[in-house]
Design a protein around this motif. Structure first.
Motif, PDB file in Angstrom:
ATOM      1  N   LYS A 264       0.830  -1.209   0.000  1.00 59.21           N
ATOM      2  CA  LYS A 264       0.000   0.000   0.000  1.00 59.21           C
ATOM      3  C   LYS A 264       0.863   1.257   0.000  1.00 59.21           C
ATOM      4  CE  LYS A 264      -3.993  -2.052   2.361  1.00 59.21           C
ATOM      5  NZ  LYS A 264      -4.844  -2.035   3.591  1.00 59.21           N
ATOM      6  N   ALA A 265       1.936   1.238   0.784  1.00 60.99           N
ATOM      7  CA  ALA A 265       2.836   2.395   0.846  1.00 60.99           C
ATOM      8  C   ALA A 265       3.457   2.686  -0.507  1.00 60.99           C
ATOM      9  CB  ALA A 265       3.922   2.149   1.895  1.00 60.99           C
ATOM     10  N   ILE A 266       3.920   1.649  -1.182  1.00 62.43           N
ATOM     11  CA  ILE A 266       4.541   1.821  -2.500  1.00 62.43           C
ATOM     12  C   ILE A 266       3.514   2.298  -3.513  1.00 62.43           C
ATOM     13  CG2 ILE A 266       5.639   0.566  -4.403  1.00 62.43           C
ATOM     14  CD1 ILE A 266       7.048  -1.136  -2.239  1.00 62.43           C
ATOM     15  N   GLY A 267       2.278   1.831  -3.377  1.00 59.31           N
ATOM     16  CA  GLY A 267       1.211   2.292  -4.269  1.00 59.31           C
ATOM     17  C   GLY A 267       0.992   3.796  -4.165  1.00 59.31           C
ATOM     18  N   LEU A 268       1.148   4.342  -2.973  1.00 58.26           N
ATOM     19  CA  LEU A 268       1.027   5.791  -2.792  1.00 58.26           C
ATOM     20  C   LEU A 268       2.180   6.529  -3.464  1.00 58.26           C
ATOM     21  CD1 LEU A 268      -0.010   5.856   0.974  1.00 58.26           C
ATOM     22  CD2 LEU A 268      -1.503   6.268  -0.990  1.00 58.26           C
ATOM     23  N   LEU A 269       3.387   5.961  -3.357  1.00 57.30           N
ATOM     24  CA  LEU A 269       4.549   6.588  -3.990  1.00 57.30           C
ATOM     25  C   LEU A 269       4.395   6.662  -5.502  1.00 57.30           C
ATOM     26  CD1 LEU A 269       7.527   4.971  -2.031  1.00 57.30           C
ATOM     27  CD2 LEU A 269       6.526   7.245  -1.697  1.00 57.30           C
ATOM     28  N   ASN A 270       3.727   5.692  -6.072  1.00 57.95           N
ATOM     29  CA  ASN A 270       3.537   5.657  -7.525  1.00 57.95           C
ATOM     30  C   ASN A 270       2.682   6.814  -8.026  1.00 57.95           C
ATOM     31  OD1 ASN A 270       5.082   3.332  -7.759  1.00 57.95           O
ATOM     32  ND2 ASN A 270       3.324   1.952  -7.606  1.00 57.95           N
ATOM     33  N   GLN A 271       2.015   7.503  -7.107  1.00 54.68           N
ATOM     34  CA  GLN A 271       1.191   8.647  -7.490  1.00 54.68           C
ATOM     35  C   GLN A 271       1.942   9.974  -7.389  1.00 54.68           C
ATOM     36  OE1 GLN A 271      -2.898   8.449  -5.743  1.00 54.68           O
ATOM     37  NE2 GLN A 271      -2.249   6.477  -4.895  1.00 54.68           N
ATOM     38  N   ILE A 272       3.190   9.913  -6.962  1.00 53.28           N
ATOM     39  CA  ILE A 272       4.042  11.101  -6.870  1.00 53.28           C
ATOM     40  C   ILE A 272       4.861  11.226  -8.149  1.00 53.28           C
ATOM     41  CG2 ILE A 272       5.917  12.216  -5.593  1.00 53.28           C
ATOM     42  CD1 ILE A 272       3.435  12.072  -3.919  1.00 53.28           C
TER      43      ILE A 272
END
Length: 291
Positions: A264-272
């Motif tokens: 989930k954390a990495i999924g958020l980074l993919n939106q940056i």
């Protein structure tokens, strides 16, 4: 990745030595005690996360005062956490704890000194450079390290010893005792860089996820690691009758939860839009850490 990360560790260590110079004279003892714990090692994960989030949303100037401040507050919390009235630990990062070297009274004051000096540095930076973002960042750190953050989590953790609590209460403890400073680091980085509301929200949420992973793995290591690997006595959670994730799940189940949170954390980074590859690597390495 190791080379890249080592350069960030070196940067933080250099900044710490510059912002908290050694002193002689009347106050030499307290400075020695503050330096002792600050220089005892550590991964410098919180300031590194702040710097990486700052860069990910376009930050260019020095934010060393804030990097140092969060590491000093983290260190003060460890000094106090090790005290006889708290966890009563003799070793931290493979070295004798502060109170074992300098005595309990000086250790308490060393923690107080690190906490106070952290805000002194940030306020000096605001006076020098101005900027609402810098004031906002200092406010975030004050909140995260305060009563409804790290301190509140610590109190709830102590009050829960020798008691049966539910998992929701344990999550509140972890979110505040450990997670608050980690989420503050990622949020502060985005704020200091002048990030958008969306970027700030995404990176703060990333920090919350990996903060929970950090604590879950900490719980596992306290039960399964060795003194040599961990740098402090193992089994202290059980000895102090603390509630941990192993109170509710097996080691395998804990790792599965940690992996889900990391995804989930990495999924958020993919939106940056900015470069977040080191932030992703940190998230992945937290599950594998052995100390």
């Amino acid at each position: 990745m190791a080379v890249e990360m080592s350069s960030y560790v070196t940067h933080v260590n250099t900044a710490l030595s510059e912002y908290l110079p050694k002193r002689t004279g009347y106050f030499e003892t307290i400075y020695d005690a503050m330096h002792y714990s600050l220089e005892a090692g550590g991964k410098r994960i919180r300031p590194i996360l702040m710097q990486l989030c700052y860069e990910a949303v376009g930050g260019k100037e020095s934010i060393d005062a804030y990097l140092c401040a969060i590491e000093m507050i983290h260190t003060y919390s460890l000094v106090h956490d090790d005290l006889p009235a708290m966890d009563n630990d003799d070793y931290r990062r493979g070295k004798l704890t502060n109170h074992k070297v300098f005595g309990e009274a000086i250790a308490i004051l060393a923690g107080d000194g690190l906490l106070t000096e952290a805000f002194h540095m940030m306020l000096q930076d605001v006076l020098t450079h101005g900027g609402q973002e810098r004031v906002h960042a200092a406010c975030i750190l004050a909140s995260a390290s305060g009563v409804e953050g790290m301190i509140g989590g610590q109190v709830l953790d102590m009050q829960s010893e020798n008691k049966v609590i539910d998992k929701d209460t344990l999550d509140i403890i972890h979110l505040n005792k450990t997670g608050a400073l980690i989420a503050a680091a990622t949020k502060m980085g985005a704020v200091l860089a002048g990030g958008s509301a969306r970027e700030i929200s995404l990176l703060e949420a990333y920090g919350k996820y990996i903060g929970k992973v950090f604590q879950i793995v900490d719980d596992i290591l306290d039960a399964t690691s060795t003194m040599e690997e961990l740098g402090k006595p193992i089994g202290s959670d059980m000895e102090n009758h603390k509630n941990t994730y192993l109170s509710f799940y097996s080691v395998e189940e804990c790792y599965k939860i940690a992996e889900e949170l990391t995804t989930k954390a990495i999924g958020l980074l993919n939106q940056i839009e900015g470069d977040t590859h080191l932030l992703e690597q940190i998230a992945m390495q937290l599950i594998k850490r052995r100390n």
